[in-house]
Design a protein around this motif. Structure first.
Motif, PDB file in Angstrom:
ATOM      1  N   THR A  68       0.841  -1.198   0.000  1.00 23.75           N
ATOM      2  CA  THR A  68       0.000   0.000   0.000  1.00 23.75           C
ATOM      3  C   THR A  68       0.877   1.249   0.000  1.00 23.75           C
ATOM      4  OG1 THR A  68      -0.137  -0.072   2.413  1.00 23.75           O
ATOM      5  CG2 THR A  68      -1.919  -1.120   1.168  1.00 23.75           C
ATOM      6  N   THR A  75      -4.978   5.808   0.687  1.00 27.47           N
ATOM      7  CA  THR A  75      -4.102   4.642   0.522  1.00 27.47           C
ATOM      8  C   THR A  75      -4.528   3.847  -0.712  1.00 27.47           C
ATOM      9  OG1 THR A  75      -3.769   4.498   2.918  1.00 27.47           O
ATOM     10  CG2 THR A  75      -3.236   2.554   1.614  1.00 27.47           C
ATOM     11  N   PHE A  77      -3.283   0.497  -3.461  1.00 29.17           N
ATOM     12  CA  PHE A  77      -2.420  -0.660  -3.654  1.00 29.17           C
ATOM     13  C   PHE A  77      -1.526  -0.432  -4.863  1.00 29.17           C
ATOM     14  CE2 PHE A  77      -5.688  -2.578  -1.026  1.00 29.17           C
ATOM     15  CZ  PHE A  77      -4.951  -3.427  -0.214  1.00 29.17           C
ATOM     16  N   HIS A  86      -9.844  -2.849  -5.317  1.00 27.16           N
ATOM     17  CA  HIS A  86      -9.881  -1.952  -4.162  1.00 27.16           C
ATOM     18  C   HIS A  86     -10.629  -0.661  -4.486  1.00 27.16           C
ATOM     19  CE1 HIS A  86      -8.042   1.295  -1.635  1.00 27.16           C
ATOM     20  NE2 HIS A  86      -8.417   0.446  -0.690  1.00 27.16           N
TER      21      HIS A  86
END
Length: 342
Positions: A68, A75, A77, A86
């Motif tokens: 991350t 945040t 990935f 995500h």
């Protein structure tokens, strides 16, 4: 000396010594493992295997990395595929989430991943281009065969030599820029800067800048001179190295004709004296045009923003394809899977 691992004064003598020992030992291990494969305990060359493994590891890591990173917008990935799921799970606007997953900046995105797969497919497709010259045995009647001349006649040699040339130029330029910063001659060779205070430096002006690939199509539009200079250098250097390599590696028309003569093989419809002339119609052209195609594919991969670099992807594909050919050849000799594949 280049500042790649930081300033020696900041690292200290002990850390610098450990870095030198680590690089020396890792190089020694690579040479020993390569020698092990060359002795028959594996397939192909160990150096080629390590190059392909490192490039494939980079592609897989940037596609599925669970690391991350805080980008200032929250945040995210690092891996492009994981980032897709995500973003779709955390963003209410799904269309915007998809757009960000495909085109996000400063991190691997899905367009880069698809570009990498696209370049892989193109290189594999071009690997099948070849001309088969009919030959026959001068000793036994009725024994016919063919001598294949591939489009990539010199394989990945042009891109390896071009990469080595540019890498050495980069190292020399960085060393001079570190010690003689501001010198006019050094600046002509290359001006280097580290964005966001990172350890890695990038050329921003000079010869090294024009020999480095533009990062995106946006950079091509902003500085078309840089793009044209890079394309001309890649195509010209790869074609030249490919053409030169056949003369120094024993794979020129004269060398091939000599090998066929030693095997008592002749080209159908041609005498021994005219065989060199006939091979000269194909081999130099295949070498030069193949090197030109290698350079063009590398430029295409760089412009599309493929993961890694155009040079790295071409090296990985050609090395993997070479291993596939070696495997099929051994299976054919053993009467195994090779007869099913071809």
């Amino acid at each position: 000396m280049t500042g790649m691992y930081g300033e020696p004064a900041d690292l200290g003598a002990g850390i610098c010594l450990l870095i030198i020992i680590q690089l020396f030992c890792s190089g020694l291990i690579v040479l020993l493992l390569d020698e092990l494969l060359q002795k028959g305990y594996g397939l192909g060359s160990g150096i080629s295997l390590f190059i392909a493994t490192n490039i494939c590891e980079t592609i897989v890591w940037k596609a599925f990395s669970p690391t991350t990173i805080n980008t200032g917008r929250g945040t995210e990935f690092e891996g492009a595929v994981i980032a897709l799921f995500h973003l779709l799970a955390t963003r209410s606007d799904k269309v915007r989430a998809l757009r960000e997953a495909f085109y996000r900046q400063n991190l691997p995105n899905l367009m880069s991943l698809f570009s990498t797969i696209f370049v892989f497919a193109i290189v594999i497709y071009f690997q099948g281009f070849r001309v088969d010259l009919p030959i026959k045995s001068a000793r036994y009647r009725g024994q016919y065969s063919s001598y294949p001349i591939k489009l990539f006649y010199t394989s990945n040699i042009p891109i390896i030599l071009q990469s080595a040339l540019v890498s050495n130029l980069y190292v020399i330029s960085q060393m001079l820029a570190t010690r003689f910063s501001g010198n006019i001659i050094v600046n002509i060779l290359g001006v280097w800067s580290s964005p966001d205070n990172s350890a890695r430096a990038f050329p921003t002006a000079g010869l090294c800048y024009y020999l480095s690939p533009p990062e995106t199509f946006g950079h091509v539009i902003e500085d078309p001179v840089h793009a044209v200079a890079y394309i001309a250098f890649m195509l010209g250097s790869c074609a030249y190295f490919s053409k030169t390599w056949i003369d120094v590696s024993g794979s020129s028309a004269k060398d091939v004709a000599k090998q066929l003569k030693e095997q008592q093989m002749v080209m159908r419809g041609h005498r021994d004296k005219s065989m060199v002339h006939e091979l000269n119609r194909y081999i130099p052209t295949a070498a030069a045009f193949g090197g030109l195609c290698i350079g063009a594919l590398s430029v295409l991969a760089d412009f599309l923003g493929a993961i890694g670099s155009g040079t790295g992807i071409l090296l990985a594909v050609t090395i993997i394809y070479q291993y596939f050919e070696i495997f099929v050849k051994e299976q054919q000799e053993l009467g195994g899977m090779g007869t099913l594949l071809f």
